[in-house]
Design a protein around this motif. Sequence first.
Motif, PDB file in Angstrom:
ATOM      1  N   PHE A  19       0.798  -1.212   0.000  1.00 28.79           N
ATOM      2  CA  PHE A  19       0.000   0.000   0.000  1.00 28.79           C
ATOM      3  C   PHE A  19       0.836   1.270   0.000  1.00 28.79           C
ATOM      4  CE2 PHE A  19      -2.969  -3.081   1.902  1.00 28.79           C
ATOM      5  CZ  PHE A  19      -3.992  -2.937   1.006  1.00 28.79           C
ATOM      6  N   LEU A  20       2.004   1.228   0.593  1.00 27.60           N
ATOM      7  CA  LEU A  20       2.862   2.393   0.707  1.00 27.60           C
ATOM      8  C   LEU A  20       2.087   3.639   1.114  1.00 27.60           C
ATOM      9  CD1 LEU A  20       5.006   1.740  -2.471  1.00 27.60           C
ATOM     10  CD2 LEU A  20       5.630   1.286  -0.115  1.00 27.60           C
ATOM     11  N   PRO A  21       1.409   3.603   2.259  1.00 27.01           N
ATOM     12  CA  PRO A  21       0.600   4.756   2.647  1.00 27.01           C
ATOM     13  C   PRO A  21       1.447   5.975   2.956  1.00 27.01           C
ATOM     14  CG  PRO A  21       0.690   3.156   4.420  1.00 27.01           C
ATOM     15  CD  PRO A  21       1.380   2.530   3.239  1.00 27.01           C
ATOM     16  N   ASP A  22       0.992   7.104   2.508  1.00 27.45           N
ATOM     17  CA  ASP A  22       1.661   8.367   2.794  1.00 27.45           C
ATOM     18  C   ASP A  22       1.193   8.950   4.109  1.00 27.45           C
ATOM     19  OD1 ASP A  22       1.287   9.373  -0.631  1.00 27.45           O
ATOM     20  OD2 ASP A  22       2.906   8.306   0.319  1.00 27.45           O
ATOM     21  N   HIS A  23      -0.069   8.833   4.398  1.00 33.39           N
ATOM     22  CA  HIS A  23      -0.677   9.509   5.538  1.00 33.39           C
ATOM     23  C   HIS A  23      -1.253   8.474   6.503  1.00 33.39           C
ATOM     24  CE1 HIS A  23      -0.168  12.972   3.008  1.00 33.39           C
ATOM     25  NE2 HIS A  23      -0.859  12.365   2.072  1.00 33.39           N
ATOM     26  N   LEU A  24      -0.733   8.494   7.716  1.00 33.19           N
ATOM     27  CA  LEU A  24      -1.135   7.511   8.713  1.00 33.19           C
ATOM     28  C   LEU A  24      -1.653   8.201   9.965  1.00 33.19           C
ATOM     29  CD1 LEU A  24       1.984   5.150   8.625  1.00 33.19           C
ATOM     30  CD2 LEU A  24      -0.172   4.842   7.399  1.00 33.19           C
ATOM     31  N   LEU A  25      -2.629   7.576  10.575  1.00 31.20           N
ATOM     32  CA  LEU A  25      -3.112   7.975  11.892  1.00 31.20           C
ATOM     33  C   LEU A  25      -3.200   6.717  12.744  1.00 31.20           C
ATOM     34  CD1 LEU A  25      -6.104  10.429  11.255  1.00 31.20           C
ATOM     35  CD2 LEU A  25      -3.883  10.980  12.236  1.00 31.20           C
ATOM     36  N   GLY A  26      -3.096   6.882  14.038  1.00 32.63           N
ATOM     37  CA  GLY A  26      -3.280   5.764  14.943  1.00 32.63           C
ATOM     38  C   GLY A  26      -1.986   5.244  15.500  1.00 32.63           C
ATOM     39  N   ALA A  27      -1.793   3.957  15.379  1.00 34.82           N
ATOM     40  CA  ALA A  27      -0.678   3.276  16.028  1.00 34.82           C
ATOM     41  C   ALA A  27       0.665   3.520  15.344  1.00 34.82           C
ATOM     42  CB  ALA A  27      -0.965   1.776  16.110  1.00 34.82           C
ATOM     43  N   THR A  64      -3.779   1.231  12.789  1.00 35.34           N
ATOM     44  CA  THR A  64      -3.189   2.267  11.942  1.00 35.34           C
ATOM     45  C   THR A  64      -4.116   2.477  10.766  1.00 35.34           C
ATOM     46  OG1 THR A  64      -0.934   1.675  12.577  1.00 35.34           O
ATOM     47  CG2 THR A  64      -1.198   2.907  10.530  1.00 35.34           C
ATOM     48  N   PHE A  65      -4.454   3.727  10.496  1.00 38.92           N
ATOM     49  CA  PHE A  65      -5.335   4.089   9.385  1.00 38.92           C
ATOM     50  C   PHE A  65      -4.537   4.842   8.334  1.00 38.92           C
ATOM     51  CE2 PHE A  65      -8.186   7.353   7.469  1.00 38.92           C
ATOM     52  CZ  PHE A  65      -8.978   6.480   6.726  1.00 38.92           C
ATOM     53  N   ALA A  66      -4.692   4.419   7.090  1.00 35.55           N
ATOM     54  CA  ALA A  66      -4.048   5.086   5.958  1.00 35.55           C
ATOM     55  C   ALA A  66      -5.116   5.500   4.958  1.00 35.55           C
ATOM     56  CB  ALA A  66      -3.049   4.138   5.292  1.00 35.55           C
ATOM     57  N   TYR A  67      -5.026   6.724   4.502  1.00 37.72           N
ATOM     58  CA  TYR A  67      -5.958   7.217   3.475  1.00 37.72           C
ATOM     59  C   TYR A  67      -5.216   7.326   2.165  1.00 37.72           C
ATOM     60  CZ  TYR A  67      -9.430   9.950   1.019  1.00 37.72           C
ATOM     61  OH  TYR A  67     -10.370  10.363   0.105  1.00 37.72           O
ATOM     62  N   ARG A  68      -5.847   6.804   1.104  1.00 42.57           N
ATOM     63  CA  ARG A  68      -5.280   6.874  -0.246  1.00 42.57           C
ATOM     64  C   ARG A  68      -6.327   7.450  -1.183  1.00 42.57           C
ATOM     65  NH1 ARG A  68      -0.424   5.150  -0.768  1.00 42.57           N
ATOM     66  NH2 ARG A  68      -0.624   4.518  -2.915  1.00 42.57           N
ATOM     67  N   HIS A  69      -5.870   8.265  -2.090  1.00 43.42           N
ATOM     68  CA  HIS A  69      -6.774   8.962  -3.014  1.00 43.42           C
ATOM     69  C   HIS A  69      -7.288   8.024  -4.112  1.00 43.42           C
ATOM     70  CE1 HIS A  69      -5.568  12.671  -1.134  1.00 43.42           C
ATOM     71  NE2 HIS A  69      -4.307  12.385  -1.368  1.00 43.42           N
ATOM     72  N   PHE A  70      -8.578   8.104  -4.355  1.00 45.45           N
ATOM     73  CA  PHE A  70      -9.209   7.369  -5.453  1.00 45.45           C
ATOM     74  C   PHE A  70     -10.307   8.253  -6.060  1.00 45.45           C
ATOM     75  CE2 PHE A  70     -11.550   4.017  -7.635  1.00 45.45           C
ATOM     76  CZ  PHE A  70     -10.505   3.266  -8.158  1.00 45.45           C
ATOM     77  N   PRO A  71      -9.892   9.375  -6.674  1.00 48.94           N
ATOM     78  CA  PRO A  71     -10.893  10.282  -7.234  1.00 48.94           C
ATOM     79  C   PRO A  71     -11.625   9.661  -8.411  1.00 48.94           C
ATOM     80  CG  PRO A  71      -8.700  10.967  -7.908  1.00 48.94           C
ATOM     81  CD  PRO A  71      -8.528   9.824  -6.933  1.00 48.94           C
ATOM     82  N   LEU A  72     -12.938   9.716  -8.358  1.00 50.96           N
ATOM     83  CA  LEU A  72     -13.783   9.222  -9.457  1.00 50.96           C
ATOM     84  C   LEU A  72     -14.184  10.431 -10.303  1.00 50.96           C
ATOM     85  CD1 LEU A  72     -15.898   6.761  -7.316  1.00 50.96           C
ATOM     86  CD2 LEU A  72     -14.055   6.178  -8.906  1.00 50.96           C
ATOM     87  N   SER A  73     -13.240  10.913 -11.088  1.00 54.67           N
ATOM     88  CA  SER A  73     -13.382  12.176 -11.797  1.00 54.67           C
ATOM     89  C   SER A  73     -14.539  12.205 -12.792  1.00 54.67           C
ATOM     90  CB  SER A  73     -12.081  12.513 -12.523  1.00 54.67           C
ATOM     91  OG  SER A  73     -11.028  12.561 -11.587  1.00 54.67           O
TER      92      SER A  73
END
Length: 186
Positions: A19-27, A64-73
């Motif tokens: 996943f290589l998350p850029d933005h993490l929250l949590g643990a 640990t939570f990671a958010y990844r962009h998936f824009p449905l343009s």
Amino acid sequence: MAHKKQMPYSPPDSNPKAFLPDHLLGAGGSGVLLVEYGDYECPACSEAEPVTRLLLATYGDRLTFAYRHFPLSQIHPHAEQAAEAAEAASAQGKFWEMHQLLFTHWQHLSAAMSAHCAQTLGLDMPRFNAEMAERRYRQRVMDQRASGERLGVRASPAFFLSGVIVDVSFGLEHLEATVRLALERS
């Protein structure tokens, strides 16, 4: 608020499970990993945002939570621009704050709204505007979308818990139950 950690950006690996998350929250990278592929203009993603915050408030020491962009343009014309705005805010250390503001204003997203959110956060506006004009973060957003496509993501929100997709088509309660069960087993 849960522990914030930003990982340096690196493009998605050819391994779709990476996943290589850029933005993490949590643990902070330990514990159970929950990844969301989301779109800032998506009503269902907007509904999921407080659920992920609740999960982090409850289990943030083990999740640990990671958010990844998936824009449905094609159906959300402002989603890609909003994702780029989140990345521009991230460059100034304000990803999660922008993330929450964009979801708060999901029904009214536009370049002007993103700029308003950036101003509200006290970002360096000349820098923000220049980065948005040059589309500095477009490739990062597209790389994250492509990593979701390689995993079979077709709609948002899409959640993966420790690499396994979580079906939320019947409601976000299933996400909560799945996270709880995974944490009990770990």
